[in-house]
Each structure stands twice: as structure tokens, then as C-alpha cells.
Write a protein that holds these residues in place. Structure first.
Motif, short mmCIF file in Angstrom:
data_model
loop_
_atom_site.label_atom_id
_atom_site.label_comp_id
_atom_site.label_asym_id
_atom_site.label_seq_id
_atom_site.Cartn_x
_atom_site.Cartn_y
_atom_site.Cartn_z
N UNK A 1 0.86 -1.17 0.00
CA UNK A 1 0.00 0.00 0.00
C UNK A 1 0.90 1.23 0.00
N UNK A 2 0.92 1.96 -1.11
CA UNK A 2 1.83 3.10 -1.27
C UNK A 2 1.30 4.30 -0.48
N UNK A 3 0.03 4.61 -0.61
CA UNK A 3 -0.59 5.63 0.25
C UNK A 3 -2.07 5.36 0.36
N UNK A 4 -2.66 5.86 1.46
CA UNK A 4 -4.09 5.77 1.72
C UNK A 4 -4.46 7.00 2.53
N UNK A 5 -4.77 8.11 1.83
CA UNK A 5 -5.06 9.37 2.50
C UNK A 5 -6.06 10.17 1.67
N UNK A 6 -6.02 11.51 1.78
CA UNK A 6 -6.97 12.37 1.07
C UNK A 6 -6.86 12.23 -0.46
N UNK A 7 -5.75 11.74 -0.98
CA UNK A 7 -5.57 11.55 -2.42
C UNK A 7 -6.26 10.28 -2.92
N UNK A 8 -6.62 9.41 -2.01
CA UNK A 8 -7.21 8.12 -2.36
C UNK A 8 -6.34 7.00 -1.82
N UNK A 9 -6.44 5.85 -2.44
CA UNK A 9 -5.65 4.69 -2.03
C UNK A 9 -4.92 4.15 -3.24
N UNK A 10 -3.61 3.97 -3.12
CA UNK A 10 -2.78 3.44 -4.20
C UNK A 10 -2.06 2.19 -3.70
N UNK A 11 -2.30 1.08 -4.40
CA UNK A 11 -1.66 -0.20 -4.09
C UNK A 11 -0.83 -0.64 -5.28
N UNK A 12 0.31 -1.26 -5.01
CA UNK A 12 1.15 -1.83 -6.05
C UNK A 12 1.39 -3.30 -5.76
N UNK A 13 1.60 -4.08 -6.83
CA UNK A 13 1.81 -5.51 -6.66
C UNK A 13 2.77 -6.02 -7.73
#
Length: 162
Positions: free
Chosen positions: A65-77
């Protein structure tokens, strides 16, 4: 001659249903070993080793999980797969990014077969409220596999709840 063939087919079907229970082979059960382990605060390592009638297989990867904040949620795999079977062996590797927030989502995936084709897929979409009871959504996709034509897609929808 035609009626003889039908008679023979019916006879074979009846005989097939009357085999004793000890003669009917039981299917093999799956023997898988699965790993799903949290790494740090935002990562996860996963994998499976197993066997079935088609051969041996293994799949493993890492998800973060790269980020999970006001910008949304970004996951990489990133992931890889290896299959050993009687009809040949294959190895695949790939990865992807997935982003989403309350109104929109996007994904980007890349997969490569070792000594084989690669594929690339991207998709994005959004949903926005219209008035008190409606919403409008728009989605688009793009894909490309080695040696094949580009694949495009799009969709727009207006929903109204009476």
C-alpha cells in the motif's frame, strides 16, 4: 445398421453406470501450501505451492500500500508464477498499480510470459453525482498483447433513481 449403433450406445451407457464402487477411481485432492504474511505496516507477501492432475504450480508475490489518504488509495503488486506439467512448463511475471478514491478508480497491469508474449492493460473510470437522485459514470479501457491488435473500450452511463 443405425438402430444397431443406437442399441450399442445405450448398452455401453448402461454398462458404464454399473461398475462396482471399488473400480471407480477417486479424484486426487488438492495439496496446497499457502503463505500470506504481513511485512511492515503496509506490505504483504503471498504465495502458493501446489499440485493437481495438471502438474505442479507455484505463485508468489508482494503487495504494498503506497498511500491511503486524502488523495485516495494506491496499491502496487508484483507477482510471478511457475507451472510444471506434462504438457509443458511456463513462467509468468507481472505487476500492477491500482488507485481509487470515492469518485474514481484506475488500474495499470503488465504481464510477461518468459520466452512468450507480454500484455499491458489500463482501465479508468469515475462516478459523479447529478442532482439529488442521479449519477453519471464514465469508464475506459485499453489493452495490448504482443502480436495482437490494440483493444479499446469505453462506457458512459446515466442513472436516475425515481
Amino acid at each position: 445398421m443405425k438402430s444397431f449403433c443406437i442399441f450399442a450406445a445405450v448398452l455401453v451407457a448402461v454398462a458404464a453406470e454399473s461398475y462396482p464402487e471399488w473400480y471407480i477411481q477417486q479424484g486426487r485432492y488438492r495439496r496446497d501450501v499457502t503463505l500470506d504474511h504481513k511485512v511492515g505496516t503496509n506490505g504483504r507477501v503471498f504465495g502458493t505451492l501446489g499440485q493437481n492432475d495438471a502438474g505442479l504450480f507455484g505463485r508468489g508475490g508482494y503487495e504494498h500500500n503506497i498511500f491511503d489518504d486524502h488523495r485516495g488509495k494506491l496499491d502496487g503488486q508484483v507477482h510471478g508464477t511457475r507451472v510444471l506439467g506434462p504438457y509443458g512448463d511456463s513462467s509468468h511475471m507481472g505487476g500492477g498499480l491500482n488507485w481509487q478514491n470515492s469518485n474514481a478508480a484506475a488500474s495499470l497491469d503488465y504481464n510477461k510470459q518468459i520466452h512468450g508474449p507480454s500484455s499491458f492493460n489500463a482501465a479508468a473510470g469515475g462516478k459523479w453525482p447529478v442532482g439529488k437522485n442521479g449519477d453519471f459514470s464514465l469508464q475506459g479501457t485499453y489493452g495490448k498483447t504482443s502480436g495482437m491488435r490494440h483493444d479499446y473500450g469505453g462506457r458512459g452511463v446515466f442513472n436516475y433513481r425515481w
